[in-house]
Scaffold this motif. Structure first.
Motif, PDB file in Angstrom:
ATOM      1  N   ARG A   9     -36.258  13.808  -2.956  1.00  0.00           N
ATOM      2  CA  ARG A   9     -37.131  15.495  -3.054  1.00  0.00           C
ATOM      3  C   ARG A   9     -37.892  15.211  -4.576  1.00  0.00           C
ATOM      4  NH1 ARG A   9     -38.009  20.412  -3.934  1.00  0.00           N
ATOM      5  NH2 ARG A   9     -35.418  20.485  -4.804  1.00  0.00           N
ATOM      6  N   ARG A  10     -36.980  15.263  -5.724  1.00  0.00           N
ATOM      7  CA  ARG A  10     -38.571  16.115  -6.421  1.00  0.00           C
ATOM      8  C   ARG A  10     -38.826  14.980  -7.062  1.00  0.00           C
ATOM      9  NH1 ARG A  10     -33.175  18.999  -8.831  1.00  0.00           N
ATOM     10  NH2 ARG A  10     -33.716  21.535  -8.658  1.00  0.00           N
ATOM     11  N   ASP A  13     -41.918  15.446  -5.214  1.00  0.00           N
ATOM     12  CA  ASP A  13     -42.417  16.886  -5.299  1.00  0.00           C
ATOM     13  C   ASP A  13     -43.361  16.342  -7.043  1.00  0.00           C
ATOM     14  OD1 ASP A  13     -41.301  18.678  -3.261  1.00  0.00           O
ATOM     15  OD2 ASP A  13     -39.650  19.612  -4.560  1.00  0.00           O
ATOM     16  N   TYR A  42     -40.857  11.650   1.800  1.00  0.00           N
ATOM     17  CA  TYR A  42     -40.382  11.985   2.546  1.00  0.00           C
ATOM     18  C   TYR A  42     -39.825  11.729   4.006  1.00  0.00           C
ATOM     19  CZ  TYR A  42     -42.012  16.410  -0.987  1.00  0.00           C
ATOM     20  OH  TYR A  42     -42.467  17.304  -2.113  1.00  0.00           O
ATOM     21  N   ARG A  43     -40.615  10.381   4.353  1.00  0.00           N
ATOM     22  CA  ARG A  43     -40.702  10.113   5.441  1.00  0.00           C
ATOM     23  C   ARG A  43     -38.853   9.644   5.035  1.00  0.00           C
ATOM     24  NH1 ARG A  43     -46.476   7.103   7.537  1.00  0.00           N
ATOM     25  NH2 ARG A  43     -47.061   8.703   7.932  1.00  0.00           N
ATOM     26  N   ILE A  45     -36.442  10.637   3.312  1.00  0.00           N
ATOM     27  CA  ILE A  45     -35.102  11.564   3.249  1.00  0.00           C
ATOM     28  C   ILE A  45     -35.666  12.562   4.914  1.00  0.00           C
ATOM     29  CG2 ILE A  45     -34.929  11.757   0.437  1.00  0.00           C
ATOM     30  CD1 ILE A  45     -37.045  14.166  -0.061  1.00  0.00           C
ATOM     31  N   GLY A  46     -36.495  12.852   5.382  1.00  0.00           N
ATOM     32  CA  GLY A  46     -36.758  13.427   7.203  1.00  0.00           C
ATOM     33  C   GLY A  46     -37.075  14.644   6.767  1.00  0.00           C
ATOM     34  N   ASN A  47     -38.393  15.574   5.297  1.00  0.00           N
ATOM     35  CA  ASN A  47     -38.479  16.185   4.965  1.00  0.00           C
ATOM     36  C   ASN A  47     -40.154  16.301   5.611  1.00  0.00           C
ATOM     37  OD1 ASN A  47     -39.824  18.456   3.837  1.00  0.00           O
ATOM     38  ND2 ASN A  47     -38.934  18.284   2.185  1.00  0.00           N
ATOM     39  N   ARG A  48     -39.693  16.908   7.100  1.00  0.00           N
ATOM     40  CA  ARG A  48     -40.822  16.949   7.804  1.00  0.00           C
ATOM     41  C   ARG A  48     -42.305  17.795   7.122  1.00  0.00           C
ATOM     42  NH1 ARG A  48     -40.022  15.470  13.776  1.00  0.00           N
ATOM     43  NH2 ARG A  48     -41.929  17.030  13.817  1.00  0.00           N
ATOM     44  N   LEU A  49     -41.537  19.000   6.276  1.00  0.00           N
ATOM     45  CA  LEU A  49     -43.275  19.844   5.755  1.00  0.00           C
ATOM     46  C   LEU A  49     -43.694  18.676   4.799  1.00  0.00           C
ATOM     47  CD1 LEU A  49     -44.869  22.561   5.608  1.00  0.00           C
ATOM     48  CD2 LEU A  49     -42.272  22.999   3.696  1.00  0.00           C
ATOM     49  N   GLY A  50     -42.393  18.478   4.568  1.00  0.00           N
ATOM     50  CA  GLY A  50     -43.311  17.413   2.458  1.00  0.00           C
ATOM     51  C   GLY A  50     -44.645  16.535   3.702  1.00  0.00           C
ATOM     52  N   GLN A  51     -43.957  15.329   4.703  1.00  0.00           N
ATOM     53  CA  GLN A  51     -45.067  14.559   5.380  1.00  0.00           C
ATOM     54  C   GLN A  51     -45.993  15.734   5.324  1.00  0.00           C
ATOM     55  OE1 GLN A  51     -42.585  12.664   8.304  1.00  0.00           O
ATOM     56  NE2 GLN A  51     -41.173  13.723   7.409  1.00  0.00           N
TER      57      GLN A  51
END
Length: 67
Positions: A9-10, A13, A42-43, A45-51
């Motif tokens: 995640r980082r 970022d 992001y995909r 790790i499943g981070n939809r906002l990041g995507q």
């Protein structure tokens, strides 16, 4: 650094920040691969906002490159 410790995640970022810096300097072609790598992370790790944010950045970059 985040890649070495496995903090995806980082890492994403950081890629976003690097892409933003390039885009603000007018280097849209240089920003695009950073945003693509960010999106992939992001995909993964499943981070939809990041995507969503990465796709928005890519859209701005593509518009600037007339794609």
């Amino acid at each position: 650094m985040y890649r070495e410790i496995g903090d995806r995640r980082r890492q994403a970022d950081t890629l976003d920040s690097l892409g933003d810096a390039r885009r603000m300097l007018g280097d849209h072609a240089g920003a695009e691969p950073l945003y693509r790598e960010e999106l992939d992370l992001y995909r993964d790790i499943g981070n939809r906002l990041g995507q969503a944010l990465a796709l928005t950045d890519l859209s701005h970059t593509h518009r600037a490159l007339d794609r």
